[in-house]
Design an enzyme around this catalytic site. Structure first.
Site, PDB file in Angstrom:
ATOM      1  N   GLU A  91       0.821  -1.203   0.000  1.00 32.17           N
ATOM      2  CA  GLU A  91       0.000   0.000   0.000  1.00 32.17           C
ATOM      3  C   GLU A  91       0.859   1.259   0.000  1.00 32.17           C
ATOM      4  O   GLU A  91       1.952   1.289   0.564  1.00 32.17           O
ATOM      5  CB  GLU A  91      -0.932   0.000   1.222  1.00 32.17           C
ATOM      6  CG  GLU A  91      -2.015  -1.063   1.087  1.00 32.17           C
ATOM      7  CD  GLU A  91      -3.093  -0.974   2.156  1.00 32.17           C
ATOM      8  OE1 GLU A  91      -4.253  -1.252   1.824  1.00 32.17           O
ATOM      9  OE2 GLU A  91      -2.792  -0.637   3.317  1.00 32.17           O
ATOM     10  N   CYS A 104       3.285   8.660   0.989  1.00 35.58           N
ATOM     11  CA  CYS A 104       3.769   7.791   2.052  1.00 35.58           C
ATOM     12  C   CYS A 104       4.049   6.437   1.419  1.00 35.58           C
ATOM     13  O   CYS A 104       3.124   5.762   0.953  1.00 35.58           O
ATOM     14  CB  CYS A 104       2.678   7.699   3.122  1.00 35.58           C
ATOM     15  SG  CYS A 104       3.056   6.544   4.437  1.00 35.58           S
ATOM     16  N   CYS A 111       6.559  -6.531   7.598  1.00 36.51           N
ATOM     17  CA  CYS A 111       7.488  -5.853   8.508  1.00 36.51           C
ATOM     18  C   CYS A 111       7.904  -6.822   9.604  1.00 36.51           C
ATOM     19  O   CYS A 111       7.113  -7.644  10.039  1.00 36.51           O
ATOM     20  CB  CYS A 111       6.798  -4.630   9.120  1.00 36.51           C
ATOM     21  SG  CYS A 111       7.898  -3.612  10.131  1.00 36.51           S
ATOM     22  N   CYS A 115       5.566  -4.242  16.139  1.00 41.18           N
ATOM     23  CA  CYS A 115       4.944  -3.265  17.053  1.00 41.18           C
ATOM     24  C   CYS A 115       3.480  -3.649  17.276  1.00 41.18           C
ATOM     25  O   CYS A 115       2.745  -3.908  16.323  1.00 41.18           O
ATOM     26  CB  CYS A 115       5.053  -1.849  16.490  1.00 41.18           C
ATOM     27  SG  CYS A 115       6.753  -1.349  16.198  1.00 41.18           S
ATOM     28  N   CYS A 118       0.338  -1.777  15.464  1.00 38.00           N
ATOM     29  CA  CYS A 118       0.426  -1.478  14.030  1.00 38.00           C
ATOM     30  C   CYS A 118      -0.169  -2.604  13.189  1.00 38.00           C
ATOM     31  O   CYS A 118       0.096  -3.782  13.437  1.00 38.00           O
ATOM     32  CB  CYS A 118       1.891  -1.264  13.655  1.00 38.00           C
ATOM     33  SG  CYS A 118       2.139  -0.886  11.912  1.00 38.00           S
ATOM     34  N   CYS A 332      -1.778   6.429   9.836  1.00 33.67           N
ATOM     35  CA  CYS A 332      -0.594   5.798  10.418  1.00 33.67           C
ATOM     36  C   CYS A 332      -0.938   4.463  11.034  1.00 33.67           C
ATOM     37  O   CYS A 332      -1.871   4.344  11.818  1.00 33.67           O
ATOM     38  CB  CYS A 332      -0.030   6.641  11.545  1.00 33.67           C
ATOM     39  SG  CYS A 332       0.562   8.211  11.040  1.00 33.67           S
TER      40      CYS A 332
HETATM   41  N1  SAH Z   1       8.716   1.250  10.658  1.00 36.34           N
HETATM   42  C1  SAH Z   1       8.781   2.671  10.672  1.00 36.34           C
HETATM   43  C2  SAH Z   1       7.867   3.361   9.686  1.00 36.34           C
HETATM   44  C3  SAH Z   1       6.448   2.858   9.555  1.00 36.34           C
HETATM   45  S1  SAH Z   1       5.183   3.378  10.609  1.00 36.34           S
HETATM   46  C4  SAH Z   1       8.539   3.187  12.065  1.00 36.34           C
HETATM   47  O1  SAH Z   1       8.236   2.401  12.951  1.00 36.34           O
HETATM   48  O2  SAH Z   1       8.717   4.375  12.303  1.00 36.34           O
HETATM   49  C5  SAH Z   1       4.904   5.081  10.540  1.00 36.34           C
HETATM   50  C6  SAH Z   1       4.451   5.606  11.892  1.00 36.34           C
HETATM   51  O3  SAH Z   1       3.114   5.184  12.258  1.00 36.34           O
HETATM   52  C7  SAH Z   1       5.348   5.154  13.027  1.00 36.34           C
HETATM   53  O4  SAH Z   1       5.612   6.205  13.884  1.00 36.34           O
HETATM   54  C8  SAH Z   1       4.471   4.137  13.726  1.00 36.34           C
HETATM   55  O5  SAH Z   1       4.886   3.887  15.029  1.00 36.34           O
HETATM   56  C9  SAH Z   1       3.127   4.787  13.613  1.00 36.34           C
HETATM   57  N2  SAH Z   1       2.013   3.893  13.909  1.00 36.34           N
HETATM   58  C10 SAH Z   1       1.946   2.559  13.793  1.00 36.34           C
HETATM   59  N3  SAH Z   1       0.738   2.106  14.160  1.00 36.34           N
HETATM   60  C11 SAH Z   1       0.021   3.178  14.525  1.00 36.34           C
HETATM   61  C12 SAH Z   1      -1.320   3.364  14.992  1.00 36.34           C
HETATM   62  N4  SAH Z   1      -2.151   2.341  15.161  1.00 36.34           N
HETATM   63  N5  SAH Z   1      -1.720   4.632  15.235  1.00 36.34           N
HETATM   64  C13 SAH Z   1      -0.895   5.681  15.055  1.00 36.34           C
HETATM   65  N6  SAH Z   1       0.353   5.562  14.623  1.00 36.34           N
HETATM   66  C14 SAH Z   1       0.814   4.330  14.368  1.00 36.34           C
END
Ligand code: SAH
Length: 340
Positions: A91, A104, A111, A115, A118, A332
């Site tokens: 995506e 983006c 990945c 986390c 996410c 995000c």
């Molecule tokens: N792997 C990288 C980039 C991808 S995520 C990273 O971790 O930074 C882009 C951003 O979205 C990151 O800051 C991530 O922590 C955030 N993110 C992930 N899940 C989210 C959610 N459910 N709500 C808000 N932000 C989220």
């Protein structure tokens, strides 16, 4: 297998052309056709001889993505599901801001970071994207919308610093004035905190913006949310960030997704101030976005503003990120790699 011509920077393309017995300036013409004219076949490169076009077609692929699905949010954000031509999908999101259009991009198919909040977690990691596959996300959206994209963030699926070489190469190709000509200042890399790569990036001294996904102020909570914290804890991460700032003299952006009754109380804000005090930085507060089966809910508006104000009152510049595209799961943390 044919090589993806979009993965070559101009110097490398010139070398390839020399190997093919062609003049290097031809490589420059082809580079422009690809990155500026955004053509979809060698055949359209009309200032190149038919013979060379055929030769190129035998050696290289143009890597033209198919759009499996395109969704549009009420706020104008658009989300693409691209077929990356090997049976996988990723995506990419296009956002509109006052200062221009921002894309983006995904850096990997799936990945590894795991986390907990996410949506990219829980889907199997397949592989990293090549430089050309990163570039094609930009070109495919530009073709589809007939626009010029001005900014790029590596905030889609994947951990960009876990695909360091390809991401750096993609940035170099994006930067080229004979190509897409997107300045490094218009590019942001977001990382969950791969400390050794932050040092490497600092020493490379490119003009990108670095964002750090922090999300918690104690190792206990951060490790529970982000397994990467077990490898590189907050102290090590902060040390790397201070090194980065010292080396590059650039502001770091810390991302902090606020989840109700999780990381959004005053004690968290106090610890965050302590952690970041005196650093050249900015805090981006993100009301956490809901994901399927996710156990986190957004902080209340009142709490978000309180959190922000506490940071600002105590010398840490903090803003709340505008939520874009959440109605189409394009915000995000909501990106996936399948049409589910
Ligand atoms: N792997 C990288 C980039 C991808 S995520 C990273 O971790 O930074 C882009 C951003 O979205 C990151 O800051 C991530 O922590 C955030 N993110 C992930 N899940 C989210 C959610 N459910 N709500 C808000 N932000 C989220």
């Amino acid at each position: 297998m044919k090589k993806n011509i979009k993965s070559y920077n101009l110097d490398e393309l010139k070398e390839e052309f020399i190997k093919l017995g062609e003049k290097p300036y031809r490589a420059e013409q082809v580079f422009k056709w690809i990155h500026q004219e955004n053509v979809t076949s060698f055949n359209e490169m009309t200032n190149i001889s038919l013979e060379l076009r055929e030769k190129l077609d035998k050696e290289f692929t143009m890597c033209i993505y198919n759009i499996i699905r395109k969704q549009e949010s009420i706020d104008g954000t658009k989300k693409y599901l691209f077929d990356v031509l090997d049976g996988n999908a990723i995506e990419t999101v296009l956002m509109e801001y006052k200062h221009g259009k921002s894309i983006c991009v995904s850096s990997q198919i799936g990945c590894k970071m795991g986390c907990k909040f996410c949506a990219s977690t829980g889907i199997e990691f397949v592989r990293s994207l090549t430089p050309g596959e990163i570039i094609e996300q930009v070109l495919a959206v530009q073709r589809d919308e007939n626009i010029k994209i001005s900014n790029l963030v590596f905030m889609g699926i994947g951990e960009p610093l876990d695909n360091y070489d390809n991401v750096m190469k993609a940035i170099q190709i994006l930067n080229n004035p004979k190509g897409i000509n997107m300045g490094a200042r218009h590019i942001s890399i977001s990382t969950s905190g791969l400390v050794p790569k932050i040092y490497e990036l600092a020493d490379k001294d490119i003009q990108c913006t670095l964002s750090i996904s922090l999300h918690a102020t104690t190792d206990e909570l951060r490790s529970a949310l982000m397994p990467v914290n077990n490898a590189y804890n907050i102290e090590e991460l902060m040390k790397a960030c201070r090194y980065y700032i010292e080396k590059t003299n650039k502001r770091i952006s810390f991302e902090y997704a606020l989840a109700k009754d999780n990381n959004d109380n005053l004690e968290d804000a106090k610890r965050l101030v302590k952690l970041l005090k005196g650093m050249l930085c900015h805090v981006n507060l993100i009301p956490i976005n809901k994901i399927e089966n996710g156990k986190f809910t957004k902080s209340t508006n009142e709490n978000i503003l309180k959190f922000r104000d506490y940071l600002n009152d105590n010398g840490i510049v903090a803003t709340v990120r505008r939520e874009l595209g959440s109605d189409i799961d394009a915000a995000c943390g909501q990106l996936r790699r399948k049409n589910l």
